[in-house]
Design a protein around this motif. Structure first.
Motif, PDB file in Angstrom:
ATOM      1  N   GLY A 282       9.332 -36.276  31.502  1.00 21.55           N
ATOM      2  CA  GLY A 282       9.764 -36.492  30.943  1.00 21.55           C
ATOM      3  C   GLY A 282       9.745 -36.060  29.226  1.00 21.55           C
ATOM      4  O   GLY A 282      10.333 -34.999  28.870  1.00 21.55           O
ATOM      5  N   THR A 283      10.080 -36.952  28.458  1.00 17.93           N
ATOM      6  CA  THR A 283      11.060 -36.878  27.065  1.00 17.93           C
ATOM      7  C   THR A 283      10.013 -37.603  25.981  1.00 17.93           C
ATOM      8  O   THR A 283      10.351 -37.409  24.346  1.00 17.93           O
ATOM      9  CB  THR A 283      12.227 -37.186  26.720  1.00 17.93           C
ATOM     10  N   GLU A 284       9.078 -38.686  26.432  1.00 23.20           N
ATOM     11  CA  GLU A 284       7.993 -39.150  25.481  1.00 23.20           C
ATOM     12  C   GLU A 284       6.978 -38.710  25.023  1.00 23.20           C
ATOM     13  O   GLU A 284       5.284 -39.083  25.757  1.00 23.20           O
ATOM     14  CB  GLU A 284       8.223 -40.814  25.807  1.00 23.20           C
TER      15      GLU A 284
ATOM     16  N   VAL B 167       9.082 -47.217  29.081  1.00 19.43           N
ATOM     17  CA  VAL B 167       8.141 -46.045  30.339  1.00 19.43           C
ATOM     18  C   VAL B 167       9.181 -45.087  31.194  1.00 19.43           C
ATOM     19  O   VAL B 167       8.182 -44.802  32.176  1.00 19.43           O
ATOM     20  CB  VAL B 167       7.699 -47.473  31.385  1.00 19.43           C
ATOM     21  N   GLU B 168      10.731 -45.438  31.927  1.00 14.55           N
ATOM     22  CA  GLU B 168      11.354 -44.884  32.837  1.00 14.55           C
ATOM     23  C   GLU B 168      11.011 -43.112  31.902  1.00 14.55           C
ATOM     24  O   GLU B 168      11.886 -42.271  32.976  1.00 14.55           O
ATOM     25  CB  GLU B 168      12.330 -45.679  32.279  1.00 14.55           C
ATOM     26  N   LYS B 169      10.757 -43.185  30.287  1.00 13.27           N
ATOM     27  CA  LYS B 169      11.398 -41.763  29.718  1.00 13.27           C
ATOM     28  C   LYS B 169       9.824 -40.782  29.912  1.00 13.27           C
ATOM     29  O   LYS B 169      10.004 -40.324  29.852  1.00 13.27           O
ATOM     30  CB  LYS B 169      11.693 -41.837  28.416  1.00 13.27           C
ATOM     31  N   ARG B 170       9.193 -41.493  30.710  1.00 12.81           N
ATOM     32  CA  ARG B 170       7.626 -41.059  31.509  1.00 12.81           C
ATOM     33  C   ARG B 170       6.825 -41.374  32.419  1.00 12.81           C
ATOM     34  O   ARG B 170       7.028 -42.243  32.481  1.00 12.81           O
ATOM     35  CB  ARG B 170       6.683 -40.998  30.022  1.00 12.81           C
ATOM     36  N   THR B 171       6.864 -39.808  33.232  1.00 11.88           N
ATOM     37  CA  THR B 171       5.996 -40.157  34.722  1.00 11.88           C
ATOM     38  C   THR B 171       4.514 -39.660  34.516  1.00 11.88           C
ATOM     39  O   THR B 171       4.080 -38.598  34.523  1.00 11.88           O
ATOM     40  CB  THR B 171       6.853 -39.589  35.344  1.00 11.88           C
ATOM     41  N   HIS B 172       3.979 -40.571  35.109  1.00  8.58           N
ATOM     42  CA  HIS B 172       2.625 -39.513  35.104  1.00  8.58           C
ATOM     43  C   HIS B 172       1.750 -40.016  36.352  1.00  8.58           C
ATOM     44  O   HIS B 172       1.397 -41.570  36.746  1.00  8.58           O
ATOM     45  CB  HIS B 172       1.383 -39.606  33.542  1.00  8.58           C
TER      46      HIS B 172
ATOM     47  N   PHE C 131      -1.215 -41.380  45.441  1.00 11.74           N
ATOM     48  CA  PHE C 131      -1.515 -40.603  44.079  1.00 11.74           C
ATOM     49  C   PHE C 131      -1.339 -42.288  43.809  1.00 11.74           C
ATOM     50  O   PHE C 131      -1.238 -43.196  44.244  1.00 11.74           O
ATOM     51  CB  PHE C 131      -0.129 -40.085  44.389  1.00 11.74           C
ATOM     52  N   PHE C 132      -1.995 -42.043  42.289  1.00 18.02           N
ATOM     53  CA  PHE C 132      -2.501 -43.102  41.264  1.00 18.02           C
ATOM     54  C   PHE C 132      -1.631 -42.940  40.373  1.00 18.02           C
ATOM     55  O   PHE C 132      -1.078 -42.020  39.569  1.00 18.02           O
ATOM     56  CB  PHE C 132      -3.435 -43.014  41.272  1.00 18.02           C
ATOM     57  N   TYR C 133      -0.350 -43.341  40.550  1.00 12.56           N
ATOM     58  CA  TYR C 133       0.530 -43.775  39.790  1.00 12.56           C
ATOM     59  C   TYR C 133       0.669 -44.593  38.096  1.00 12.56           C
ATOM     60  O   TYR C 133       0.666 -45.966  39.017  1.00 12.56           O
ATOM     61  CB  TYR C 133       1.961 -44.285  40.569  1.00 12.56           C
ATOM     62  N   HIS C 134       0.650 -44.634  37.229  1.00 13.02           N
ATOM     63  CA  HIS C 134      -0.120 -45.444  35.660  1.00 13.02           C
ATOM     64  C   HIS C 134       0.544 -46.448  35.437  1.00 13.02           C
ATOM     65  O   HIS C 134       0.381 -46.835  35.484  1.00 13.02           O
ATOM     66  CB  HIS C 134      -0.334 -43.914  34.799  1.00 13.02           C
ATOM     67  N   ASN C 135       2.062 -46.121  35.858  1.00 11.98           N
ATOM     68  CA  ASN C 135       2.661 -47.394  35.589  1.00 11.98           C
ATOM     69  C   ASN C 135       2.732 -47.832  36.322  1.00 11.98           C
ATOM     70  O   ASN C 135       2.860 -49.703  35.985  1.00 11.98           O
ATOM     71  CB  ASN C 135       4.428 -46.819  35.453  1.00 11.98           C
ATOM     72  N   ARG C 136       1.950 -48.260  37.888  1.00 14.46           N
ATOM     73  CA  ARG C 136       2.314 -49.348  38.383  1.00 14.46           C
ATOM     74  C   ARG C 136       0.340 -49.414  38.980  1.00 14.46           C
ATOM     75  O   ARG C 136       0.740 -50.298  39.367  1.00 14.46           O
ATOM     76  CB  ARG C 136       3.219 -48.425  40.028  1.00 14.46           C
ATOM     77  N   ASP C 137      -0.142 -48.608  39.149  1.00 11.55           N
ATOM     78  CA  ASP C 137      -1.139 -49.077  39.619  1.00 11.55           C
ATOM     79  C   ASP C 137      -2.417 -49.161  38.018  1.00 11.55           C
ATOM     80  O   ASP C 137      -3.512 -49.678  38.566  1.00 11.55           O
ATOM     81  CB  ASP C 137      -1.140 -47.276  40.603  1.00 11.55           C
ATOM     82  N   LEU C 138      -2.569 -48.797  37.469  1.00 12.21           N
ATOM     83  CA  LEU C 138      -3.030 -48.976  36.377  1.00 12.21           C
ATOM     84  C   LEU C 138      -3.214 -50.647  36.370  1.00 12.21           C
ATOM     85  O   LEU C 138      -2.627 -50.788  36.509  1.00 12.21           O
ATOM     86  CB  LEU C 138      -2.822 -48.280  35.074  1.00 12.21           C
ATOM     87  N   SER C 139      -4.387 -50.866  35.783  1.00  9.90           N
ATOM     88  CA  SER C 139      -5.360 -52.268  35.857  1.00  9.90           C
ATOM     89  C   SER C 139      -4.510 -52.800  35.053  1.00  9.90           C
ATOM     90  O   SER C 139      -4.068 -52.177  34.038  1.00  9.90           O
ATOM     91  CB  SER C 139      -6.556 -52.473  35.856  1.00  9.90           C
TER      92      SER C 139
ATOM     93  N   ARG D   5       7.580 -56.996  39.793  1.00  6.21           N
ATOM     94  CA  ARG D   5       9.191 -57.237  39.745  1.00  6.21           C
ATOM     95  C   ARG D   5       9.465 -55.532  39.129  1.00  6.21           C
ATOM     96  O   ARG D   5      11.178 -55.430  40.224  1.00  6.21           O
ATOM     97  CB  ARG D   5       9.995 -58.030  38.236  1.00  6.21           C
ATOM     98  N   VAL D   6       9.075 -54.568  38.636  1.00  8.04           N
ATOM     99  CA  VAL D   6      10.099 -53.218  38.368  1.00  8.04           C
ATOM    100  C   VAL D   6       9.540 -52.225  39.991  1.00  8.04           C
ATOM    101  O   VAL D   6       9.562 -51.892  40.558  1.00  8.04           O
ATOM    102  CB  VAL D   6       8.846 -53.178  36.480  1.00  8.04           C
ATOM    103  N   TYR D   7       8.022 -52.318  39.819  1.00  7.91           N
ATOM    104  CA  TYR D   7       7.124 -51.860  40.799  1.00  7.91           C
ATOM    105  C   TYR D   7       7.317 -51.784  42.387  1.00  7.91           C
ATOM    106  O   TYR D   7       7.334 -51.203  43.374  1.00  7.91           O
ATOM    107  CB  TYR D   7       5.876 -50.976  40.277  1.00  7.91           C
ATOM    108  N   HIS D   8       6.565 -53.084  42.166  1.00 14.86           N
ATOM    109  CA  HIS D   8       6.628 -53.616  43.690  1.00 14.86           C
ATOM    110  C   HIS D   8       7.701 -53.771  44.966  1.00 14.86           C
ATOM    111  O   HIS D   8       7.268 -54.698  45.884  1.00 14.86           O
ATOM    112  CB  HIS D   8       4.877 -54.489  43.324  1.00 14.86           C
ATOM    113  N   THR D   9       8.437 -54.019  43.916  1.00 20.21           N
ATOM    114  CA  THR D   9       9.772 -54.202  44.280  1.00 20.21           C
ATOM    115  C   THR D   9      10.622 -53.577  44.856  1.00 20.21           C
ATOM    116  O   THR D   9      11.699 -52.926  45.551  1.00 20.21           O
ATOM    117  CB  THR D   9      10.741 -55.499  43.925  1.00 20.21           C
ATOM    118  N   LYS D  10      10.142 -51.782  44.646  1.00 16.25           N
ATOM    119  CA  LYS D  10      10.514 -50.562  44.785  1.00 16.25           C
ATOM    120  C   LYS D  10      10.336 -49.376  45.861  1.00 16.25           C
ATOM    121  O   LYS D  10       9.045 -49.342  46.013  1.00 16.25           O
ATOM    122  CB  LYS D  10      10.396 -49.516  43.606  1.00 16.25           C
TER     123      LYS D  10
END
Length: 444
Positions: free
Chosen positions: A273-275, A237-242, A201-209, A60-65
């Protein structure tokens, strides 16, 4: 009458069953070393529930963006980020690389408020040994007078910047390096490298198993604190990007008059991010391996009990063609590898993806220690290693982070800090003691 009684009896049974399920989910697993939860009696039930919920949430969060792959979005995230007013705002880039000759490079730069830069370089050349930036094991550098921000990965001899979004980064360093194993003489160095890639790129929030996330969550006790944390996961999650990216590191290093042409298999990561509070992390291990057939493996295990992730495996295998295969399981458990504070020189473990099983064997060649934070809150061992994966030779770098509970930054090192920074650290300590003081802006 019997029908009504049957209905109420069925409702009561359902309520009782629901109550039992809630009790079961709240049960606390046996802890290994009082930190790492083992798989409890109802692990499989919790794993299935967690897996379904994680998959649905991430879809819902990533595959619709669609904007996550737009050129505008990629250009926005793949550059130095503006640090916010948040006291823990950060922006980090790191590069690792190795080749079949055993040459290895590790560089990391972390931007913080007021021009503070946490930085280090390790250069491993088999014929010369391991070289590092002279200030190590301390990583703090100051690029401004404390009244201005630094909006680049630049200062103290470093300059790292993107030349083409998600395709090319330039790495420059002009200064000195010293032999890591001795107090030998510092040598002048001129480094001019380029990281290039055609891989996504491998986006951890989206691509991690989802499987490794579900495994970690299923080991935890699902108590009130856990459910309260779940309510805030999306905003956290929105406060950190990796994200990470596989590629090549190429260019020239001039060290004390000698010239070395580096051709390395490599990867880079970018986090902001901030976290990012290392004091909340118990331990982590990160392994980067580069094989002779062009395959690379990035494998990690993070222990952050305060976030109900006491043992989260992360990572992927990247093929020569630049295809990422997330790891779905791994028997690398933190409590089996260096739990007493010293990383093992040899490691053997198994990693699985949806397609393949990998038997990993690692042997340390040389290692180094550095400290992170204004008060050395964490201690990091970097190992420079040789490896064999399913019979294929390779080279790599590992990173072991520990909480530095008993140590502190030496006064001799503190004394070299700018006066304004020493004042801010004093202010931070007053905050930790709940003393009122509004004279400084807390930023670490």
């Amino acid at each position: 009458m019997y029908l009504v009684a049957g209905i109420f009896g069925g409702i009561a049974a359902l309520l009782l069953f629901a109550a039992l399920i809630i009790v079961v989910l709240r049960l606390k697993s046996q802890l290994i070393f009082d930190i790492y939860p083992a798989k409890g009696l109802f692990y499989q039930l919790k794993y299935v529930i967690a897996l379904v919920l994680v998959r649905r949430l991430r879809h819902r969060v990533y595959h619709t963006k669609d904007e996550l792959n737009s050129p505008e979005y990629l250009a926005q995230i793949d550059r130095p980020q503006s640090l916010s007013d948040n006291p823990q705002s950060y922006d980090v880039v790191s590069f690792m690389g190795a080749n079949g000759r055993g040459e290895k490079l590790f560089l990391t730069l972390e931007r913080r408020r007021r021009g503070v830069l946490k930085a280090c370089i390790y250069l491993y050349l088999p014929e010369l040994g391991l070289y590092c930036t002279p200030k190590l094991p301390d990583m703090l550098h100051f690029t401004t007078d404390g009244t201005r921000e630094n909006d680049e990965f630049k200062g103290c001899g470093f300059h790292v910047y993107p030349e083409s979004s998600m395709r090319e980064w330039r790495i420059r360093y002009e200064g000195e390096l010293r032999p890591e194993s001795t107090t030998g003489k510092c040598l002048s160095v001129h480094m001019n490298l380029q990281f290039t890639t055609q891989a996504p790129f491998f986006y951890h929030n989206r691509d991690l198993s989802s499987a490794v996330i579900a495994d970690s969550v299923a080991r935890e006790a699902w108590n009130d604190a856990f459910y309260n944390l779940l309510k805030h996961v999306p905003e956290m999650v929105e406060k950190r990007t990796h994200y990470e990216q596989s590629g090549r590191l190429t260019g020239e290093v001039q060290l004390a008059g000698r010239s070395f042409e580096l051709q390395l298999s490599g990867f880079r990561d970018h986090s902001f991010g901030t976290e990012r509070c290392l004091s909340n992390i118990n331990r982590y291990v990160y392994v980067a391996l580069f094989l002779s057939d062009g395959t690379s493996l990035m494998i990690g295990n993070l222990s952050q009990p305060s976030f109900f992730l006491s043992s989260l495996k992360v990572g992927y295998v990247c093929t020569l063609e630049g295809v990422y295969e997330p790891i779905t399981s791994c028997n690398f458990e933190l409590y089996s590898y260096g739990e007493k504070g010293t990383p093992p020189r040899h490691k053997n473990f198994i990693v699985k993806t949806a397609k393949t099983k990998y038997f990993v064997q690692i042997e340390e060649q040389q290692s180094s220690v550095r400290y992170v934070g204004a008060d050395w809150v964490a201690k990091i061992y970097n190992q420079f290693v040789a490896c064999t994966v399913n019979g294929i030779k390779g080279q790599g770098i590992t990173e072991y982070l520990y909480r530095n509970k008993d140590g502190e930054r030496p006064e001799a090192v503190n004394a070299t800090d700018p006066e304004w920074f020493r004042r801010v650290k004093s202010f931070e300590r007053s905050l930790s003691k709940c003393e009122e003081d509004e004279s400084e802006v807390f930023f670490f």
